[in-house]
Design a protein around this motif. Structure first.
Motif, PDB file in Angstrom:
ATOM      1  N   UNK A  21      34.211 -15.784  13.267  1.00  0.00           N
ATOM      2  CA  UNK A  21      33.942 -17.320  13.441  1.00  0.00           C
ATOM      3  C   UNK A  21      32.828 -17.451  12.663  1.00  0.00           C
ATOM      4  N   UNK A  22      32.473 -18.484  12.101  1.00  0.00           N
ATOM      5  CA  UNK A  22      31.443 -19.087  11.336  1.00  0.00           C
ATOM      6  C   UNK A  22      31.305 -20.761  11.885  1.00  0.00           C
ATOM      7  N   UNK A  23      29.885 -20.972  12.014  1.00  0.00           N
ATOM      8  CA  UNK A  23      29.653 -22.178  12.521  1.00  0.00           C
ATOM      9  C   UNK A  23      28.642 -23.075  11.345  1.00  0.00           C
ATOM     10  N   UNK A  24      28.788 -24.128  11.553  1.00  0.00           N
ATOM     11  CA  UNK A  24      27.627 -25.035  10.855  1.00  0.00           C
ATOM     12  C   UNK A  24      26.929 -25.852  11.844  1.00  0.00           C
ATOM     13  N   UNK A  25      25.676 -25.721  11.592  1.00  0.00           N
ATOM     14  CA  UNK A  25      24.614 -26.627  12.313  1.00  0.00           C
ATOM     15  C   UNK A  25      23.960 -27.703  11.574  1.00  0.00           C
ATOM     16  N   UNK A  30      25.792 -27.614  16.715  1.00  0.00           N
ATOM     17  CA  UNK A  30      26.993 -27.278  16.104  1.00  0.00           C
ATOM     18  C   UNK A  30      27.767 -28.494  15.842  1.00  0.00           C
ATOM     19  N   UNK A  31      28.044 -28.537  14.480  1.00  0.00           N
ATOM     20  CA  UNK A  31      28.891 -29.708  14.014  1.00  0.00           C
ATOM     21  C   UNK A  31      30.160 -29.412  13.361  1.00  0.00           C
ATOM     22  N   UNK A  32      30.353 -27.955  13.311  1.00  0.00           N
ATOM     23  CA  UNK A  32      31.730 -27.686  12.623  1.00  0.00           C
ATOM     24  C   UNK A  32      31.871 -25.988  12.889  1.00  0.00           C
ATOM     25  N   UNK A  33      33.174 -25.528  12.958  1.00  0.00           N
ATOM     26  CA  UNK A  33      33.540 -24.175  12.937  1.00  0.00           C
ATOM     27  C   UNK A  33      34.576 -23.766  12.337  1.00  0.00           C
ATOM     28  N   UNK A  54      39.871 -24.696  11.813  1.00  0.00           N
ATOM     29  CA  UNK A  54      38.758 -25.117  11.171  1.00  0.00           C
ATOM     30  C   UNK A  54      38.615 -26.630  11.985  1.00  0.00           C
ATOM     31  N   UNK A  55      37.349 -26.844  12.450  1.00  0.00           N
ATOM     32  CA  UNK A  55      36.984 -27.995  13.141  1.00  0.00           C
ATOM     33  C   UNK A  55      35.579 -28.452  12.583  1.00  0.00           C
ATOM     34  N   UNK A  56      35.490 -29.948  12.220  1.00  0.00           N
ATOM     35  CA  UNK A  56      34.502 -30.473  11.758  1.00  0.00           C
ATOM     36  C   UNK A  56      34.408 -31.730  12.489  1.00  0.00           C
ATOM     37  N   UNK A  57      33.098 -32.356  12.960  1.00  0.00           N
ATOM     38  CA  UNK A  57      32.937 -33.572  13.421  1.00  0.00           C
ATOM     39  C   UNK A  57      33.192 -34.523  12.337  1.00  0.00           C
ATOM     40  N   UNK A  65      31.388 -29.847   3.539  1.00  0.00           N
ATOM     41  CA  UNK A  65      30.690 -28.947   4.486  1.00  0.00           C
ATOM     42  C   UNK A  65      31.950 -27.838   4.949  1.00  0.00           C
ATOM     43  N   UNK A  66      33.224 -28.762   4.859  1.00  0.00           N
ATOM     44  CA  UNK A  66      34.561 -27.929   5.328  1.00  0.00           C
ATOM     45  C   UNK A  66      34.856 -26.427   4.319  1.00  0.00           C
ATOM     46  N   UNK A  67      34.385 -27.074   2.884  1.00  0.00           N
ATOM     47  CA  UNK A  67      34.462 -25.821   2.156  1.00  0.00           C
ATOM     48  C   UNK A  67      33.572 -24.678   2.304  1.00  0.00           C
ATOM     49  N   UNK A  68      32.246 -25.190   2.650  1.00  0.00           N
ATOM     50  CA  UNK A  68      31.178 -23.968   2.992  1.00  0.00           C
ATOM     51  C   UNK A  68      31.758 -23.376   4.240  1.00  0.00           C
ATOM     52  N   UNK A  69      32.252 -23.894   5.162  1.00  0.00           N
ATOM     53  CA  UNK A  69      32.621 -23.374   6.396  1.00  0.00           C
ATOM     54  C   UNK A  69      33.608 -22.198   6.165  1.00  0.00           C
ATOM     55  N   UNK A  70      34.703 -22.754   5.446  1.00  0.00           N
ATOM     56  CA  UNK A  70      35.673 -21.884   5.099  1.00  0.00           C
ATOM     57  C   UNK A  70      35.205 -20.618   4.178  1.00  0.00           C
ATOM     58  N   UNK A  71      34.535 -21.041   3.109  1.00  0.00           N
ATOM     59  CA  UNK A  71      34.112 -19.854   2.250  1.00  0.00           C
ATOM     60  C   UNK A  71      33.454 -18.845   2.940  1.00  0.00           C
ATOM     61  N   UNK A  72      32.683 -19.297   3.994  1.00  0.00           N
ATOM     62  CA  UNK A  72      32.036 -18.176   4.987  1.00  0.00           C
ATOM     63  C   UNK A  72      32.924 -17.385   5.699  1.00  0.00           C
ATOM     64  N   UNK A  73      33.798 -18.156   6.207  1.00  0.00           N
ATOM     65  CA  UNK A  73      34.823 -17.383   6.871  1.00  0.00           C
ATOM     66  C   UNK A  73      35.662 -16.470   5.958  1.00  0.00           C
TER      67      UNK A  73
END
Length: 122
Positions: A21-25, A30-33, A54-57, A65-73
């Protein structure tokens, strides 16, 4: 999250290698994971291949930001030795479909309301 079809995403998360898992703060919150695991979920296609979620507020969507989350995952999955990952996406969710295809996911099947997608990580 208390329904059986959603519990598969969380129950005992972290006990298996595929539980990544990766998260975005933002401002400490936490605003997304984005997370993955080998599970029998909507995106399950192959035994031993993790599927992701994936979930993003809502107020943070449409900003890349979703792209950043997925790239990290995806990088975490590569680093963990996985060579593929799958997902299911609602056909009506055009923004998500565009995001996934932009990251190299390919549609390999479909259900009534969902596309089943695969990304090779090698």
């Amino acid at each position: 999250m208390d329904t059986p079809e959603l519990r598969v995403y969380l129950d005992e998360f972290g006990k298996e290698l595929s539980d990544v898992a990766v998260t975005l703060r933002c401002d400490g919150e936490i605003v997304g994971a984005a997370w993955s695991r080998v599970m029998d979920d909507y995106g399950h296609l192959y035994d031993g291949v993790p599927s992701l979620a994936i979930s993003l507020l809502p107020e943070y969507r449409g900003r890349g930001l979703g792209k950043r989350l997925l790239a990290g995952l995806l990088e975490e999955l590569r680093s963990s030795g996985f060579d593929r990952v799958t997902l299911a996406v609602q056909k009506a969710n055009y923004a998500a479909c565009k995001l996934y295809t932009g990251l190299g996911f390919e549609t390999v099947g479909e259900k009534d309301e969902e596309y089943l997608m695969l990304k090779n990580l090698t």
